[in-house]
Design an enzyme around this catalytic site. Structure first.
Site, mmCIF file in Angstrom:
data_model
loop_
_atom_site.group_PDB
_atom_site.id
_atom_site.type_symbol
_atom_site.label_atom_id
_atom_site.label_comp_id
_atom_site.label_asym_id
_atom_site.label_seq_id
_atom_site.Cartn_x
_atom_site.Cartn_y
_atom_site.Cartn_z
ATOM 1 N N ARG A 254 32.411 61.411 3.932
ATOM 2 C CA ARG A 254 31.662 60.862 5.074
ATOM 3 C C ARG A 254 32.644 60.403 6.145
ATOM 4 N NH1 ARG A 254 29.406 55.304 6.061
ATOM 5 N NH2 ARG A 254 28.197 55.614 7.970
ATOM 6 N N HIS B 180 30.007 55.453 14.922
ATOM 7 C CA HIS B 180 30.524 54.365 14.087
ATOM 8 C C HIS B 180 31.305 53.404 15.003
ATOM 9 C CE1 HIS B 180 31.557 53.252 9.689
ATOM 10 N NE2 HIS B 180 32.021 52.270 10.447
ATOM 11 N N GLU C 173 25.202 51.230 10.822
ATOM 12 C CA GLU C 173 25.012 49.782 10.838
ATOM 13 C C GLU C 173 24.606 49.199 12.196
ATOM 14 O OE1 GLU C 173 28.503 47.970 9.130
ATOM 15 O OE2 GLU C 173 28.099 48.795 7.164
ATOM 16 N N ASN D 218 24.703 51.056 3.263
ATOM 17 C CA ASN D 218 26.024 50.451 3.090
ATOM 18 C C ASN D 218 25.802 49.096 2.461
ATOM 19 O OD1 ASN D 218 27.017 52.622 4.488
ATOM 20 N ND2 ASN D 218 27.804 51.450 6.235
ATOM 21 N N TYR E 215 27.739 45.801 0.134
ATOM 22 C CA TYR E 215 28.961 45.224 -0.413
ATOM 23 C C TYR E 215 28.722 44.015 -1.309
ATOM 24 C CZ TYR E 215 31.525 48.294 2.725
ATOM 25 O OH TYR E 215 32.033 49.404 3.346
ATOM 26 N N GLU F 299 28.262 53.577 1.762
ATOM 27 C CA GLU F 299 29.497 52.778 1.662
ATOM 28 C C GLU F 299 29.335 51.725 0.589
ATOM 29 O OE1 GLU F 299 30.941 50.780 5.199
ATOM 30 O OE2 GLU F 299 30.607 52.569 6.424
HETATM 31 C C1 GBH Z 1 31.256 48.217 6.981
HETATM 32 O O1 GBH Z 1 30.765 47.105 7.629
HETATM 33 C C2 GBH Z 1 31.723 49.174 8.026
HETATM 34 O O2 GBH Z 1 30.827 50.268 8.179
HETATM 35 C C3 GBH Z 1 33.111 49.681 7.817
HETATM 36 O O3 GBH Z 1 33.575 50.280 8.985
HETATM 37 C C4 GBH Z 1 33.983 48.538 7.356
HETATM 38 O O4 GBH Z 1 35.318 48.902 7.311
HETATM 39 C C5 GBH Z 1 33.481 48.114 6.002
HETATM 40 O O5 GBH Z 1 32.143 47.758 6.047
HETATM 41 C C6 GBH Z 1 34.243 46.965 5.382
HETATM 42 O O6 GBH Z 1 34.014 45.774 6.069
HETATM 43 O O7 GBH Z 1 29.411 37.557 8.345
HETATM 44 O O8 GBH Z 1 29.571 37.256 5.983
HETATM 45 O O9 GBH Z 1 28.663 39.321 6.836
HETATM 46 C C7 GBH Z 1 30.254 46.088 6.818
HETATM 47 C C8 GBH Z 1 29.688 44.993 7.668
HETATM 48 C C9 GBH Z 1 30.302 43.125 8.940
HETATM 49 C C10 GBH Z 1 30.434 43.063 6.568
HETATM 50 C C11 GBH Z 1 31.091 41.879 9.024
HETATM 51 C C12 GBH Z 1 31.235 41.804 6.665
HETATM 52 C C13 GBH Z 1 31.635 39.845 7.993
HETATM 53 C C14 GBH Z 1 31.259 38.815 6.989
HETATM 54 N N1 GBH Z 1 30.590 43.875 7.738
HETATM 55 N N2 GBH Z 1 30.874 41.082 7.846
HETATM 56 S S1 GBH Z 1 29.637 38.212 7.062
#
Ligand code: GBH
Length: 485
Positions: free
Chosen positions: A83, A129, A176, A316, A318, A386
């Site tokens: 991707r 992106h 996103e 996506n 995490y 992701e």
């Molecule tokens: C993704 O964003 C992106 O698509 C990618 O480019 C990036 O490298 C990857 O994740 C890793 O970060 O305020 O607690 O949510 C994920 C979205 C936005 C998650 C900012 C973390 C900051 C912390 N991200 N966020 S919080």
């Protein structure tokens, strides 16, 4: 809320696909090579004082000049898909619908696509992106002008479909939208960096930006479906991110509804109009009032018409957080439905072990719950576009330490087990998985410190070294996919 289990290597379907993901600005470098124009990230990463840890993507991983070496490496991991995203300003340097096309930029993506296909790797291509051509902000405020931006995005999409669509069968419009809207136009942590501190109207900007994204996504879906899909036979969708939210107090209706509301403000905001062809969630209407744009009759018709064309829900994901209802009246630019995100619940409990990012904890149960939430609300196949993490302390590690990434291996293992449970115990359709990221790269506001790669990149020499997790994924997918038919 429970602690992570041990990795069980639970089965996945034989036709489940896997791969790794990247984004153009984070890896390409070649910031002004061969006629590339400036994007908002070229601007943002050169602001003084720095908003990106003193670092920028001018060189990044130099993928622009090392593309075939990188494709060889991913082929050695046995990936089914890769991707990637297209830098809009590389193919149309000024970005607008009447601006010249840069054939050198087109040629880079042509070579990349051909290189992937020659190694039997299927490209999944994201059109956007986060790297809007700077000129579109200079001319009319980019996302803040729905009609102009939509017309320019449509033309950019048409160019990509017509030049690459003979070989590219999996398209994503936006990565996103929440982050583009909120982090770009509310907190200002990401480009273009609009916030109250920079004098922007954070009461309305994020919702106008979100509206432009929803409408221009649907317009491009329609263009693909009518002008290209009949011949090219590919698919198109959008990628949404979002944490799962557990209530801060699991026994309180107030905090349970806060967690639900937080999910609606994060995910439903985009997914309800895009996948259901419906208005924004009613909680958003009720709480945001006139700050939230209305859909015109024509826009609603477009949404209803295009909703069923989206091929799958691109997710996506995490981590998980606790959602706590606030009792004070909301701020006038509130963007969460008056919900606070916290790392600790009312009993002082934290969600899972912390990774190399303070916001990213290992919480595979939350992932499974989010898969259920999305499935119940949208009834669509899901592709994980992701998922990944940096190891604790990885930013300070030597090469030898970083490649021995047992924390990441465990994270992947637990999250893949959660997918297996969602499929076989909950009856959810999950079709594929992309690890974030193929290699360490420019992590936006965090610069090069945060290493998410399954490949280590030494930024002085640009040497790539596979981490153990790359081979773990290769082996784990092979074994999991043999366990059932
Ligand atoms: C993704 O964003 C992106 O698509 C990618 O480019 C990036 O490298 C990857 O994740 C890793 O970060 O305020 O607690 O949510 C994920 C979205 C936005 C998650 C900012 C973390 C900051 C912390 N991200 N966020 S919080």
């Amino acid at each position: 809320v429970s602690e992570p289990h041990e990795v069980e290597e639970l089965p996945l379907p034989p036709d489940f696909f896997w791969g790794a993901a990247t984004a153009a600005y984070q890896i390409e470098g070649g910031a002004s090579q061969d006629g590339k124009g400036k994007s908002i990230w070229d601007t943002f990463s050169h602001l003084e004082p720095s908003r990106t840890n003193g670092e920028n993507g001018d060189v990044a991983c130099d993928h622009y000049n090392r593309m075939s070496e990188d494709v060889d490496l991913m082929a050695s991991y046995g990936v089914d898909v890769y991707r990637l995203s297209i830098a809009w300003s590389r193919v149309i340097p000024l970005g607008g619908r009447n601006d010249p096309v840069n054939e050198d930029g087109i040629s880079f993506y042509n070579r990349l696509i051909d290189c992937l296909l020659a190694r039997n790797i299927e490209p999944i291509i994201t059109l956007y992106h986060w790297d809007a051509p700077q000129e579109l902000y200079n001319r009319y405020g980019a996302f803040l002008n729905t009609a102009e931006f939509k017309a320019d995005f449509e033309q950019f999409a048409r160019l990509c479909f017509s030049r690459f669509g003979d070989r590219v069968k999996k398209w994503v419009t936006y990565n996103e939208p929440y982050i583009i809207s909120i982090f770009g136009h509310h907190s200002g942590v990401l480009a273009p960096g609009h916030s109250a501190a920079t004098g922007h109207d954070t009461r309305t900007e994020p919702w106008r930006v979100g509206h432009t994204i929803v409408i221009s996504h649907a317009a491009v879906v329609k263009i693909y479906a009518t002008e290209f899909q009949p011949v090219q036979n590919g698919s198109i969708t959008i990628v949404l991110n979002g944490h799962f939210y557990e209530p801060w107090d699991a026994n309180s209706e107030e905090h349970k509804s806060a967690a639900q509301r937080r999910l609606e403000f994060y995910i439903g905001w985009f997914a309800d109009p895009v996948f259901l062809g419906k208005d924004y969630p009613s909680q958003m209407r009720a709480r945001l009032g006139p700050r939230l744009p209305e859909f015109s009759t024509e826009e609603m018709r477009l949404l209803r018409e295009t909703a069923p064309i989206n091929a799958y829900y691109g997710m996506n994901h995490y981590s998980t957080k606790f959602a706590r209802a606030l009792s004070d009246p909301p701020a006038e630019d509130d963007c969460t439905g008056n919900v606070e995100e916290v790392a600790t619940n009312n009993e002082g409990k934290m969600l899972g072990p912390v990774s190399g990012m303070s916001w990213l904890r290992v919480a595979p149960d939350g992932f499974r719950k989010l898969l259920n939430w999305v499935w119940d609300r949208y009834h669509l196949p899901i592709v994980i576009t992701e998922n990944g993490c940096p190891c604790p302390g990885e930013s300070q590690m030597t090469l030898e330490e970083s490649v021995n990434d047992t924390f990441r291996i465990r994270y992947f293992g637990l999250y893949l087990d959660a997918i297996s449970r969602a499929i076989y115990e909950d009856g959810i359709i999950v079709q594929g998985y992309c690890a974030w990221s193929f290699m360490d790269n420019f992590e936006w506001s965090a610069g090069y410190g945060a290493r998410y790669g399954i490949t280590h990149v030494e930024y002085d020499t640009l040497v790539r070294t596979p981490k153990k997790s790359a081979y773990y994924l290769k082996q784990s997918f092979n074994e999991r996919r043999k366990k059932r038919d």
